[in-house]
Write a protein that holds these residues in place. Structure first.
Motif, short mmCIF file in Angstrom:
data_model
loop_
_atom_site.label_atom_id
_atom_site.label_comp_id
_atom_site.label_asym_id
_atom_site.label_seq_id
_atom_site.Cartn_x
_atom_site.Cartn_y
_atom_site.Cartn_z
N ILE A 78 2.18 5.55 -7.95
CA ILE A 78 0.77 5.17 -7.83
C ILE A 78 0.46 4.80 -6.38
O ILE A 78 -0.66 4.99 -5.92
CB ILE A 78 0.38 4.04 -8.83
N LYS A 79 1.46 4.31 -5.66
CA LYS A 79 1.24 3.93 -4.26
C LYS A 79 1.13 5.13 -3.33
O LYS A 79 0.40 5.09 -2.34
CB LYS A 79 2.36 2.99 -3.79
N ILE A 80 1.85 6.21 -3.64
CA ILE A 80 1.77 7.39 -2.77
C ILE A 80 0.63 8.34 -3.16
O ILE A 80 0.33 9.26 -2.40
CB ILE A 80 3.11 8.15 -2.69
N LYS A 81 0.01 8.11 -4.31
CA LYS A 81 -1.08 8.98 -4.74
C LYS A 81 -2.18 9.11 -3.69
O LYS A 81 -2.57 10.23 -3.34
CB LYS A 81 -1.66 8.51 -6.07
N PRO A 82 -2.70 8.01 -3.11
CA PRO A 82 -3.75 8.17 -2.10
C PRO A 82 -3.28 8.98 -0.88
O PRO A 82 -4.05 9.76 -0.32
CB PRO A 82 -4.10 6.73 -1.70
N THR A 83 -2.02 8.80 -0.50
CA THR A 83 -1.50 9.57 0.63
C THR A 83 -1.53 11.06 0.31
O THR A 83 -2.02 11.87 1.11
CB THR A 83 -0.04 9.14 0.94
N ILE A 84 -1.02 11.42 -0.85
CA ILE A 84 -0.96 12.83 -1.23
C ILE A 84 -2.35 13.43 -1.40
O ILE A 84 -2.63 14.54 -0.93
CB ILE A 84 -0.09 13.01 -2.49
N VAL A 85 -3.25 12.70 -2.05
CA VAL A 85 -4.62 13.20 -2.25
C VAL A 85 -5.30 13.41 -0.91
O VAL A 85 -5.91 14.46 -0.67
CB VAL A 85 -5.44 12.24 -3.15
N VAL A 139 1.13 2.93 5.77
CA VAL A 139 1.43 1.68 6.49
C VAL A 139 1.24 0.47 5.58
O VAL A 139 2.10 -0.42 5.53
CB VAL A 139 0.53 1.56 7.75
N VAL A 140 0.14 0.46 4.83
CA VAL A 140 -0.15 -0.72 4.00
C VAL A 140 0.85 -0.86 2.86
O VAL A 140 1.41 -1.93 2.65
CB VAL A 140 -1.61 -0.70 3.50
N TRP A 141 1.10 0.20 2.09
CA TRP A 141 1.99 0.01 0.92
C TRP A 141 3.43 -0.25 1.33
O TRP A 141 4.16 -0.92 0.62
CB TRP A 141 1.87 1.15 -0.09
N ARG A 142 3.83 0.26 2.51
CA ARG A 142 5.21 0.06 2.95
C ARG A 142 5.45 -1.30 3.61
O ARG A 142 6.59 -1.75 3.69
CB ARG A 142 5.62 1.16 3.93
N ASN A 143 4.38 -1.94 4.13
CA ASN A 143 4.56 -3.15 4.92
C ASN A 143 3.94 -4.41 4.34
O ASN A 143 4.10 -5.49 4.91
CB ASN A 143 4.00 -2.92 6.33
N PHE A 144 3.21 -4.27 3.24
CA PHE A 144 2.54 -5.43 2.66
C PHE A 144 2.85 -5.51 1.17
O PHE A 144 3.38 -4.57 0.58
CB PHE A 144 1.02 -5.35 2.90
N SER A 145 2.47 -6.62 0.56
CA SER A 145 2.72 -6.81 -0.87
C SER A 145 1.89 -5.82 -1.69
O SER A 145 0.90 -5.26 -1.20
CB SER A 145 2.37 -8.24 -1.28
N THR A 146 2.30 -5.64 -2.93
CA THR A 146 1.55 -4.77 -3.84
C THR A 146 0.12 -5.27 -4.01
O THR A 146 -0.82 -4.47 -4.02
CB THR A 146 2.27 -4.68 -5.19
N ASP A 147 -0.06 -6.58 -4.14
CA ASP A 147 -1.41 -7.13 -4.30
C ASP A 147 -2.27 -6.83 -3.07
O ASP A 147 -3.45 -6.51 -3.21
CB ASP A 147 -1.36 -8.63 -4.56
N THR A 148 -1.68 -6.93 -1.89
CA THR A 148 -2.42 -6.61 -0.67
C THR A 148 -2.79 -5.12 -0.65
O THR A 148 -3.91 -4.75 -0.31
CB THR A 148 -1.60 -6.97 0.59
N TRP A 149 -1.83 -4.27 -1.06
CA TRP A 149 -2.11 -2.83 -1.10
C TRP A 149 -3.26 -2.53 -2.06
O TRP A 149 -4.16 -1.76 -1.74
CB TRP A 149 -0.86 -2.05 -1.49
N VAL A 150 -3.23 -3.12 -3.25
CA VAL A 150 -4.29 -2.88 -4.24
C VAL A 150 -5.63 -3.36 -3.68
O VAL A 150 -6.64 -2.64 -3.76
CB VAL A 150 -3.98 -3.56 -5.59
N ALA A 151 -5.65 -4.55 -3.11
CA ALA A 151 -6.90 -5.08 -2.54
C ALA A 151 -7.41 -4.17 -1.43
O ALA A 151 -8.60 -3.87 -1.35
CB ALA A 151 -6.70 -6.50 -2.03
N PHE A 152 -6.50 -3.71 -0.57
CA PHE A 152 -6.92 -2.82 0.52
C PHE A 152 -7.41 -1.48 -0.02
O PHE A 152 -8.39 -0.93 0.48
CB PHE A 152 -5.78 -2.59 1.51
#
Length: 187
Positions: A78-85, A139-152
């Motif tokens: 689910i974290k790499i989906k935006p990258t791939i899209v 950058v965000v999903w690899r360097n920040f918490s999951t909650d931060t990634w979702v919020a971003f």
């Protein structure tokens, strides 16, 4: 379909994803995201008897990558989906430019009338922007918490996209084609 309904159907699943993640966990939020996406696509089809191509593609990715996340119990998907899209959209736009096709024009021509030069400029800009979004997601999903990634994902990517889109208005204005005059003859 009116604009408010269209926006609710497009944004609703993402907002539910954010809310579910804030109150439960990423796996539950992903299940909510997948289910809400299926419901939104179904409602869109029921109302309009068609599903616009961008929500359909995005929805397919949510279902596939969300399904992999749930099935394999691994949030990577689910974290790499935006990258791939975003990279897929960029590749399609860049590929179209290399083939002499303006795919952005095909998708947006019903909303905006512009010269091919204007569409070419917009296509380059959007293709580069999609690459930038992919890099930011990584950058965000690899360097920040999951909650931060979702919020971003919800509160960062959407405003960035809206600001970028609004920044393209001068190009649309500069290369806008004149409105067709007349239409059907009055009796």
């Amino acid at each position: 379909m009116n604009q408010l309904t269209k926006m609710a159907l497009e944004m609703g699943p993402l907002i539910l994803f954010f809310a579910a993640n804030a109150t439960t966990n990423l796996m539950t939020a992903t299940a909510v995201f997948v289910a809400a996406t299926i419901v939104a696509l179904s409602v869109s089809y029921i109302i309009a008897r068609t599903i616009p191509i961008m929500p359909l593609i995005g929805g397919a990715f949510v279902i596939v990558f969300g399904g992999l996340t749930l099935y394999l119990d691994d949030d990577l998907f689910i974290k790499i989906k935006p990258t791939i899209v975003n990279l897929l959209f960029a590749a399609i736009l860049f590929g179209g430019l290399m083939a002499g096709k303006l795919f952005l024009k095909l998708v947006l021509e019903s909303a905006f009338k512009a010269t091919d030069e204007g569409w070419r400029i917009l296509t380059w800009r959007w293709a580069i922007f999609f690459v930038v979004l992919a890099v930011i997601n990584e950058v965000v999903w690899r360097n920040f918490s999951t909650d931060t990634w979702v919020a971003f994902k919800v509160w960062g990517i959407m405003p960035l996209t809206m600001v970028f889109g609004m920044a393209q208005v001068p190009v649309l204005m500069k290369y806008q084609l004149p409105e067709e005059e007349g239409g059907p003859a009055a009796s």
